[in-house]
Design a protein around this motif. Sequence first.
Motif, PDB file in Angstrom:
ATOM      1  N   ARG A   1       0.457  23.387 -64.712  1.00  0.00           N
ATOM      2  CA  ARG A   1       0.364  23.592 -66.159  1.00  0.00           C
ATOM      3  C   ARG A   1      -0.737  22.754 -66.805  1.00  0.00           C
ATOM      4  O   ARG A   1      -0.942  22.850 -68.021  1.00  0.00           O
ATOM      5  N   TYR A   2      -1.407  21.918 -66.035  1.00  0.00           N
ATOM      6  CA  TYR A   2      -2.441  21.006 -66.545  1.00  0.00           C
ATOM      7  C   TYR A   2      -1.874  20.118 -67.648  1.00  0.00           C
ATOM      8  O   TYR A   2      -2.514  19.871 -68.673  1.00  0.00           O
TER       9      TYR A   2
ATOM     10  N   PHE B   1      -4.156  19.328 -71.192  1.00  0.00           N
ATOM     11  CA  PHE B   1      -5.565  19.193 -70.846  1.00  0.00           C
ATOM     12  C   PHE B   1      -6.131  20.533 -70.403  1.00  0.00           C
ATOM     13  O   PHE B   1      -5.395  21.442 -70.007  1.00  0.00           O
ATOM     14  N   SER B   2      -7.453  20.631 -70.467  1.00  0.00           N
ATOM     15  CA  SER B   2      -8.111  21.782 -69.862  1.00  0.00           C
ATOM     16  C   SER B   2      -8.077  21.584 -68.346  1.00  0.00           C
ATOM     17  O   SER B   2      -7.775  20.490 -67.849  1.00  0.00           O
ATOM     18  N   GLU B   3      -8.404  22.627 -67.599  1.00  0.00           N
ATOM     19  CA  GLU B   3      -8.369  22.531 -66.137  1.00  0.00           C
ATOM     20  C   GLU B   3      -9.300  21.426 -65.633  1.00  0.00           C
ATOM     21  O   GLU B   3      -8.924  20.618 -64.789  1.00  0.00           O
ATOM     22  N   ARG B   4     -10.526  21.374 -66.144  1.00  0.00           N
ATOM     23  CA  ARG B   4     -11.494  20.391 -65.671  1.00  0.00           C
ATOM     24  C   ARG B   4     -11.095  18.975 -66.071  1.00  0.00           C
ATOM     25  O   ARG B   4     -11.233  18.032 -65.295  1.00  0.00           O
TER      26      ARG B   4
ATOM     27  N   TYR C   1     -16.218  14.917 -70.806  1.00  0.00           N
ATOM     28  CA  TYR C   1     -14.817  15.067 -70.399  1.00  0.00           C
ATOM     29  C   TYR C   1     -14.071  13.741 -70.531  1.00  0.00           C
ATOM     30  O   TYR C   1     -12.911  13.716 -70.975  1.00  0.00           O
ATOM     31  N   ILE C   2     -14.713  12.655 -70.136  1.00  0.00           N
ATOM     32  CA  ILE C   2     -14.094  11.332 -70.270  1.00  0.00           C
ATOM     33  C   ILE C   2     -13.749  11.071 -71.737  1.00  0.00           C
ATOM     34  O   ILE C   2     -12.645  10.597 -72.067  1.00  0.00           O
ATOM     35  N   TYR C   3     -14.674  11.401 -72.626  1.00  0.00           N
ATOM     36  CA  TYR C   3     -14.445  11.194 -74.064  1.00  0.00           C
ATOM     37  C   TYR C   3     -13.256  12.021 -74.545  1.00  0.00           C
ATOM     38  O   TYR C   3     -12.384  11.515 -75.270  1.00  0.00           O
TER      39      TYR C   3
END
Length: 232
Positions: free
Chosen positions: A142-143, A154-157, A197-199
Amino acid sequence: METMKEYRILAVDDDTSILKLLQHILELDGYLVTVCSRPEELDLSDFVGYDLILLDVMMSPVSGFELCSYIRPYVSCPILFLTARELEEDKVEGLYRGADDYIVKPFGAKELLARIRAHLRREERHQEEQYEAENCCFYPSRYQVVCFERLIDFSEREFKLLQLLARHPQQIFSAETLYELLYPESSDTQLRSISEYIYQIRQKFKQEGLKAIATVRGVGYRWQLEPEVSEV
């Protein structure tokens, strides 16, 4: 083999005749197969994105044991050794290096396919199950992550990046390494996407009163989860 997913398998062996045989057997069973006969030319990014990896042991100049030790900290999929060596100490060495199974040559097609199917089924079950890291519970299907009883989507990435850090909490990952592990070699995505992505991940944790992912100046990022301290 009937399946809803096209599984990707990487086979590495310096014997091209063995590779041709493996490719023929696996493709007939519906797998997407990549083969490599020159292991010394592979880098870490070449092992990312596969559902299962087959490694010969007796390769030169890089042995299967050495290759497995190199990739195992970064690759979570099953790794199976194919080898003519059947001594018990060799099998123990293979498992010690991080392999999931050890198939002795010569082997039959039915045995090979049965072992591969078993590991893929087991891996699917593991991916569907939740797992914990410190005060977080991860739900890969489900991320979603639950940290300190707070549910975060979260998004997948984003999820895959966070999951990678959480599973190796003592390791520092450079942006370049994270990029290689998260993107295929053919990707045209730029390196700066990692910092973005980290942000985004940090912002989602911040909204829940939490801090996550520490920056090690000049080196990279590592897993660090803790409640934010309110300023008085």
